[in-house]
Design a protein around this motif. Structure first.
Motif, short mmCIF file in Angstrom:
data_model
loop_
_atom_site.label_atom_id
_atom_site.label_comp_id
_atom_site.label_asym_id
_atom_site.label_seq_id
_atom_site.Cartn_x
_atom_site.Cartn_y
_atom_site.Cartn_z
N ALA A 160 -6.26 2.20 -10.87
CA ALA A 160 -5.75 1.08 -11.68
C ALA A 160 -5.11 1.77 -12.88
N LEU A 161 -3.80 1.97 -12.79
CA LEU A 161 -3.09 2.76 -13.79
C LEU A 161 -1.99 1.91 -14.43
N GLY A 162 -1.71 2.17 -15.68
CA GLY A 162 -0.61 1.47 -16.34
C GLY A 162 -0.75 -0.03 -16.17
N ALA A 215 11.66 12.54 -14.26
CA ALA A 215 10.74 13.57 -13.75
C ALA A 215 9.80 12.95 -12.72
N PHE A 216 9.24 11.77 -13.02
CA PHE A 216 8.31 11.14 -12.05
C PHE A 216 9.03 10.88 -10.72
N LEU A 217 10.22 10.30 -10.81
CA LEU A 217 10.92 9.91 -9.58
C LEU A 217 11.38 11.15 -8.78
N ASN A 218 11.59 12.27 -9.49
CA ASN A 218 11.97 13.51 -8.80
C ASN A 218 10.76 14.39 -8.49
N LYS A 219 9.57 13.85 -8.71
CA LYS A 219 8.31 14.52 -8.40
C LYS A 219 8.21 15.88 -9.09
N ARG A 220 8.52 15.92 -10.38
CA ARG A 220 8.33 17.16 -11.15
C ARG A 220 7.69 16.79 -12.49
N LEU A 271 -4.10 4.59 -18.71
CA LEU A 271 -2.79 4.08 -19.15
C LEU A 271 -1.88 5.31 -19.35
N PRO A 272 -1.22 5.78 -18.26
CA PRO A 272 -0.46 7.04 -18.34
C PRO A 272 0.95 6.90 -18.92
N GLU A 273 1.27 5.75 -19.54
CA GLU A 273 2.67 5.50 -19.93
C GLU A 273 3.28 6.58 -20.81
N GLU A 317 -7.27 1.55 0.66
CA GLU A 317 -8.49 2.13 0.08
C GLU A 317 -8.17 3.03 -1.10
N LYS A 318 -6.90 3.09 -1.48
CA LYS A 318 -6.52 4.08 -2.47
C LYS A 318 -6.27 3.50 -3.85
N ALA A 319 -5.65 2.31 -3.88
CA ALA A 319 -5.22 1.79 -5.18
C ALA A 319 -5.47 0.30 -5.32
N VAL A 330 -3.77 -1.09 -8.26
CA VAL A 330 -2.34 -1.10 -8.56
C VAL A 330 -2.05 0.18 -9.36
N ALA A 331 -1.07 0.98 -8.90
CA ALA A 331 -0.76 2.25 -9.60
C ALA A 331 0.26 2.07 -10.71
N GLY A 332 0.46 0.84 -11.16
CA GLY A 332 1.32 0.63 -12.33
C GLY A 332 2.50 -0.25 -12.03
N ALA A 333 3.31 -0.43 -13.08
CA ALA A 333 4.58 -1.12 -12.89
C ALA A 333 5.44 -0.21 -12.02
N ASP A 334 6.37 -0.81 -11.28
CA ASP A 334 7.19 -0.01 -10.37
C ASP A 334 8.25 0.76 -11.16
N ILE A 335 8.00 2.07 -11.30
CA ILE A 335 8.84 2.92 -12.17
C ILE A 335 10.28 2.94 -11.68
N SER A 336 10.47 2.85 -10.36
CA SER A 336 11.84 2.94 -9.82
C SER A 336 12.69 1.76 -10.28
N PRO A 362 0.79 -1.22 0.00
CA PRO A 362 0.00 0.00 0.00
C PRO A 362 0.83 1.28 0.00
N ASN A 363 2.05 1.24 0.60
CA ASN A 363 2.88 2.46 0.62
C ASN A 363 3.37 2.85 -0.76
N LYS A 364 3.38 1.90 -1.68
CA LYS A 364 3.78 2.18 -3.07
C LYS A 364 2.56 2.03 -3.98
N LEU A 365 1.40 2.23 -3.41
CA LEU A 365 0.12 2.09 -4.14
C LEU A 365 0.07 0.77 -4.91
N ASN A 366 0.64 -0.25 -4.31
CA ASN A 366 0.62 -1.63 -4.83
C ASN A 366 1.29 -1.76 -6.20
N1 COA Z 1 5.93 3.00 -9.43
C1 COA Z 1 6.67 3.26 -8.34
N2 COA Z 1 6.23 3.93 -7.29
C2 COA Z 1 4.97 4.40 -7.34
C3 COA Z 1 4.13 4.20 -8.45
C4 COA Z 1 4.66 3.46 -9.53
N3 COA Z 1 3.93 3.18 -10.62
N4 COA Z 1 2.93 4.80 -8.21
C5 COA Z 1 3.02 5.35 -6.99
N5 COA Z 1 4.24 5.11 -6.46
C6 COA Z 1 4.74 5.52 -5.15
C7 COA Z 1 5.10 7.01 -5.13
O1 COA Z 1 6.39 7.22 -5.69
C8 COA Z 1 5.03 7.29 -3.65
O2 COA Z 1 6.18 6.76 -3.03
P1 COA Z 1 6.95 7.63 -1.87
O3 COA Z 1 5.90 7.84 -0.80
O4 COA Z 1 8.05 6.70 -1.45
O5 COA Z 1 7.40 8.89 -2.51
C9 COA Z 1 3.86 6.42 -3.19
O6 COA Z 1 3.71 5.39 -4.17
C10 COA Z 1 2.54 7.18 -3.08
O7 COA Z 1 2.28 7.78 -4.33
P2 COA Z 1 2.03 9.37 -4.52
O8 COA Z 1 2.41 9.72 -5.91
O9 COA Z 1 2.66 10.13 -3.41
O10 COA Z 1 0.42 9.43 -4.34
P3 COA Z 1 -0.57 10.53 -4.92
O11 COA Z 1 -1.86 10.28 -4.26
O12 COA Z 1 0.05 11.89 -4.85
O13 COA Z 1 -0.71 10.17 -6.49
C11 COA Z 1 -0.96 8.69 -8.39
C12 COA Z 1 -1.30 8.96 -6.90
C13 COA Z 1 -1.48 7.29 -8.70
C14 COA Z 1 -1.67 9.73 -9.27
C15 COA Z 1 0.58 8.79 -8.59
O14 COA Z 1 1.20 7.96 -7.62
C16 COA Z 1 1.05 8.34 -9.96
O15 COA Z 1 0.92 9.07 -10.92
N6 COA Z 1 1.64 7.11 -10.05
C17 COA Z 1 2.25 6.62 -11.26
C18 COA Z 1 1.20 6.13 -12.20
C19 COA Z 1 1.86 5.67 -13.48
O16 COA Z 1 2.43 6.45 -14.24
N7 COA Z 1 1.75 4.36 -13.73
C20 COA Z 1 2.26 3.77 -14.93
C21 COA Z 1 3.60 3.22 -14.71
S1 COA Z 1 4.24 2.51 -16.21
#
Ligand code: COA
Length: 259
Positions: free
Chosen positions: A109-111, A247-252, A133-135, A59-61, A63-69, A22-26
């Motif tokens: 449910a993104l990406g 940019a995503f990883l640097n939050k800009r 699908l925000p890729e 309650e938030k996600a 899965v917010a996508g593949a792990d970008i990091s 949940p800390n990484k939005l799954n």
């Molecule tokens: N990969 C890696 N980490 C992710 C992630 C992803 N796809 N989505 C969210 N996280 C991490 C964030 O980096 C953050 O980590 P941190 O607390 O260590 O900084 C944590 O999950 C919470 O996310 P945060 O962005 O702070 O939540 P938010 O409520 O401000 O925004 C989203 C929610 C879903 C809009 C935003 O997290 C987002 O845009 N995620 C990426 C979606 C994406 O592009 N997915 C496709 C990947 S190919």
């Protein structure tokens, strides 16, 4: 079996798999993908399990996508491999499982998250769910089957718009597009899915497995999936991809150089 990133519960004929980061939005990291593969494989071989529900923790996600990091510094070759391996281990595996898999979409449910929900046999959403699908906002394309399954489910024009804008739709729009079958309150999401699963579990598992195969056969055109893997890999060689993920990883906000 012990897992680090998922929870598996069995209640008679219904198994529930919960992605639990949940800390990484799954977000789907490599280990989570492998664990999901192992869990689905184990559940498929259990005769008493008839239906699987897949959901996300919190309650938030969903899965917010593949792990970008994990892939921000990948090369073209590594990018291609990432998509090919993920599709084989998880997305194609779930789609072709002989047991029904229902996605309970409980938030973003993104990406890769939407791609995973789309690989499930059908989807139920909670009213706070948001899908997209925000890729391309990261300089890459969907690589886990999204370019193929989204047009299958919602039609080519809507899929093109959603992919190109990198936008999100809410649960109501997803329902009207046919991306999800029902929308219920978050609190009622799992009970609703369990009720549906109970109805499915009363039917012939053999017939259901044949039905899954027959429906999937009508959509088999592996050329599209291979083209997606190739193009996904190519994105990793671009300056746009480096900028988008950095940019995503640097939050800009990304400023794409367009090459
Ligand atoms: N990969 C890696 N980490 C992710 C992630 C992803 N796809 N989505 C969210 N996280 C991490 C964030 O980096 C953050 O980590 P941190 O607390 O260590 O900084 C944590 O999950 C919470 O996310 P945060 O962005 O702070 O939540 P938010 O409520 O401000 O925004 C989203 C929610 C879903 C809009 C935003 O997290 C987002 O845009 N995620 C990426 C979606 C994406 O592009 N997915 C496709 C990947 S190919």
């Amino acid at each position: 079996m012990h897992y680090n990133n998922i929870l598996v519960e069995e209640n008679e004929a219904i198994a529930t798999v919960t992605i639990d980061r949940p800390n990484k939005l799954n977000a789907l990291n490599r280990e989570t993908i492998q664990e999901l593969h192992d869990a689905f494989k184990a559940l498929e071989s259990k005769k008493e399990v008839k239906v699987i529900i897949l959901t996300g923790s919190g309650e938030k996600a969903f899965v917010a996508g593949a792990d970008i990091s994990e892939f921000a510094d990948f090369s073209e070759k590594e990018g291609g491999k990432l998509a090919a391996k993920g599709q084989k281990l998880l997305f194609d595996f779930v789609e072709n499982l002989s047991k029904p898999v229902v996605a309970a979409v409980n938030g973003f449910a993104l990406g890769g998250g939407l791609e995973l929900a789309m690989a499930c046999h059908f989807r139920i959403a909670s009213d706070n769910a948001r899908m997209g699908l925000p890729e391309v906002s990261l300089g890459v394309i969907p690589g886990y089957g999204g370019t193929q399954r989204l047009p299958q489910l919602i039609g080519k024009g809507r899929a093109m718009e959603l992919i190109m804008t990198a936008g999100m739709i809410d649960a109501g729009n997803a329902l009207s597009y046919g991306l999800v079958n029902h929308v219920v309150s978050l609190e009622n999401l799992l009970p609703f899915c369990e009720d549906l699963a109970g109805k499915i579990a009363k039917n012939s598992p053999v017939a259901i497995s044949h039905a899954i195969k027959a429906v999937n056969t009508g959509f088999k055109n592996t050329d599209g999936y291979s083209a997606e893997i190739k193009a996904f890999g190519q994105c990793f060689g671009t300056a746009d991809f480096k900028e988008g993920t950095t940019a995503f990883l640097n939050k800009r906000k990304a400023k794409f150089p367009g090459k």
